[in-house]
Design an enzyme around this catalytic site. Structure first.
Site, PDB file in Angstrom:
ATOM      1  N   ASP A   1       0.350  -0.185  -5.460  1.00 19.52           N
ATOM      2  CA  ASP A   1       0.503   1.264  -5.577  1.00 19.52           C
ATOM      3  C   ASP A   1      -0.735   1.950  -6.127  1.00 19.52           C
ATOM      4  O   ASP A   1      -0.835   3.179  -6.080  1.00 19.52           O
ATOM      5  CB  ASP A   1       1.700   1.593  -6.468  1.00 19.52           C
ATOM      6  CG  ASP A   1       3.024   1.256  -5.812  1.00 19.52           C
ATOM      7  OD1 ASP A   1       3.106   1.367  -4.574  1.00 19.52           O
ATOM      8  OD2 ASP A   1       3.963   0.873  -6.524  1.00 19.52           O
TER       9      ASP A   1
ATOM     10  N   LYS B   1       3.649   3.171   3.472  1.00 15.88           N
ATOM     11  CA  LYS B   1       4.102   3.789   2.225  1.00 15.88           C
ATOM     12  C   LYS B   1       4.575   5.216   2.529  1.00 15.88           C
ATOM     13  O   LYS B   1       4.894   5.551   3.679  1.00 15.88           O
ATOM     14  CB  LYS B   1       2.972   3.761   1.193  1.00 15.88           C
ATOM     15  CG  LYS B   1       2.679   2.361   0.652  1.00 15.88           C
ATOM     16  CD  LYS B   1       3.804   1.882  -0.238  1.00 15.88           C
ATOM     17  CE  LYS B   1       3.488   0.593  -0.953  1.00 15.88           C
ATOM     18  NZ  LYS B   1       4.581   0.166  -1.853  1.00 15.88           N
TER      19      LYS B   1
ATOM     20  N   ARG C   1       1.094   9.780  -4.751  1.00 18.92           N
ATOM     21  CA  ARG C   1      -0.117   9.080  -5.181  1.00 18.92           C
ATOM     22  C   ARG C   1      -1.373   9.626  -4.488  1.00 18.92           C
ATOM     23  O   ARG C   1      -2.464   9.577  -5.060  1.00 18.92           O
ATOM     24  CB  ARG C   1       0.035   7.573  -4.963  1.00 18.92           C
ATOM     25  CG  ARG C   1       1.235   7.012  -5.737  1.00 18.92           C
ATOM     26  CD  ARG C   1       1.155   5.539  -5.995  1.00 18.92           C
ATOM     27  NE  ARG C   1       2.449   5.038  -6.430  1.00 18.92           N
ATOM     28  CZ  ARG C   1       2.908   5.103  -7.682  1.00 18.92           C
ATOM     29  NH1 ARG C   1       2.160   5.658  -8.623  1.00 18.92           N
ATOM     30  NH2 ARG C   1       4.094   4.615  -7.995  1.00 18.92           N
TER      31      ARG C   1
END
Length: 452
Positions: free
Chosen positions: A334, A361, A410
């Site tokens: 991640d 993702k 992210r």
């Protein structure tokens, strides 16, 4: 959050290099992976569990809502302590409505495992981003255990599953390193007679094994003749309630660590971060790049089967290029987006390979990061399984662009960090996805002196 919501009510923000450096001591929210598992296992335990430091982001709240919908009593006190009254292994009730997972792939895959060995039917739905993510890697082993699935094309949400009792114990060798698939199978094994076994050629984050042990499950971990990790869980065992203190999330801390490394004259401390060996990959990578990171005050939360925690002091550093071993990918899967930002400011050429997982993702993080980095002046080449990045040698990036998040928290946070080391700043088109994992991110950056 729906895709239409993100267009009509997007909250854009600009991140600039501030006149001063980043400084101060902060704590990041609780670890997301541990928070999900704390709620799920507490809901299966007998008695009342107490959870302190639970991440209160949208992903974890989706897990809490799902467990409530299936009979667990979950309450948050004014002081931030959560209490969960469990229903016992096998005691989950039929949900009366679809389980809305929002943006949380972890919630979805782990809950599919949990429900696979219960005699109930559940429908999973999610937002536009989650609905693009394939679930086949979980569907396959759970189908072998007897669960039945009706999924949208490509094994995607919306998806309806029917669990089975008794489920069939299996031995399953992971074709792709995935803690979510491993955990889904182990959770299904809790209400399955006999021994359910997972073989992982490459070790992945082990929060499930640690927490299952703490709740009293019978877990056996060994290595086979090929030196592959073998995890066994004995089914139909009563779980006991427990008190849990959730440590800080290293995936969230990553953004602050990289920010301090690339903003000149910075020195910060991030307290209470888990440095579980299966999660410490980014810190190790940054250290290998020349990053000055001091691990202080080590301690265990939850005894020897719990999580090791450190305070991390980090200061501005001259970073050098890196070519990480693809075997390290599970320990920082991640954190690669912000690692790319660090590489863009380093000296020399960094090569990242073995990152196929990043393409499935919340967004295709390889392509999105490559496009975004180029737009702010970084020299980046996209390859099939990763990126090649020629760093600036510490010189600020040009900046000046607006970055599309693609509903990916992210991506948003990585380019916010990049903006702090740019000449013209970086604008993020929608900061709302950050609430899924790191509520308070912008406030913490401001507290450290960032230009927001």
């Amino acid at each position: 959050m729906s895709s239409s919501d993100s267009v009509s009510a997007a909250v854009s923000m600009r991140f600039d290099a501030a006149p001063g450096a980043l400084s101060g001591t902060v704590e990041v929210p609780g670890d997301k992976s541990i928070s999900h598992r704390a709620l799920m296992l507490s809901a299966l335990a007998v008695g009342r569990s107490r959870v302190e430091g639970l991440l209160e982001g949208e992903d974890v709240l989706a897990t809490a809502a799902a467990m409530r919908a299936m009979g667990a009593r979950i309450e948050r006190e004014a002081d931030g302590i959560w209490h969960i009254d469990g229903v016992g292994v096998g005691g989950l009730l039929q949900p009366q409505t679809a389980l809305d997972m929002g943006n949380s792939g972890t919630s979805t895959r782990l809950l599919m495992g949990l429900l696979a060995s219960h005699d109930l039917t559940a429908t999973f739905v999610g937002d536009a981003s989650l609905s693009k993510r394939p679930m086949g890697r979980v569907i396959d082993p759970l189908s072998q255990m007897g669960a039945e699935f009706t999924a949208s094309p490509g094994g995607r949400l919306p998806l309806t599953m029917r669990g089975t009792v008794p489920a069939v114990p299996i031995t399953y060798r992971l074709p792709v390193a995935s803690a979510q698939v491993k955990s889904a199978i182990l959770l299904a094994g809790l209400n399955t007679p006999g021994i359910t076994r997972v073989i992982e050629p490459i070790p992945t984050r082990d929060h499930s094994e640690r927490m299952l042990t703490g709740f009293g499950a019978h877990i056996n971990i060994s290595n086979n003749a090929d030196d592959e990790r073998v995890i066994e869980v004995e089914g139909e065992v009563e779980l006991r309630s427990m008190n849990i203190k959730v440590p800080g999330d290293p995936s969230s801390a990553a953004f602050l660590l990289v920010a301090a490394l690339i903003v000149p004259n910075s020195i910060i401390t991030v307290r209470n971060v888990t440095m579980n060996p299966t999660r410490a990959g980014l810190v190790t990578l940054l250290e290998n790049m020349g990053g000055k990171i001091i691990r202080k005050n080590p301690r265990f939360l939850g005894g020897e089967s719990g999580e090791i925690v450190y305070d991390l002091q980090v200061m501005h550093s001259v970073l050098t290029a890196i070519e990480p071993d693809p075997a390290a990918v599970p320990s920082m899967v991640d954190e690669f987006p912000v690692a790319f930002v660090a590489a863009a400011l380093a000296q020399g050429r960094s090569v990242f390979r073995g990152l196929h997982e990043l393409r499935v993702k919340e967004s295709d993080r390889i392509t999105v990061m490559a496009d975004g980095l180029r737009s702010i002046g970084a020299r980046v080449e996209e390859i099939e399984d990763g990126l090649v990045i020629d760093g600036t040698g510490g010189e600020a990036l040009e900046g000046g662009a607006t970055i599309a998040t693609h509903l990916d928290h992210r991506i948003a946070m990585s380019f916010a960090v990049a903006g702090l080391a740019s000449r013209k700043g970086v604008t993020i088109d929608d900061m709302r996805p950050v609430a899924t994992s790191f509520p308070g991110f912008v406030d913490l950056l401001r507290a450290l002196g960032a230009g927001v």
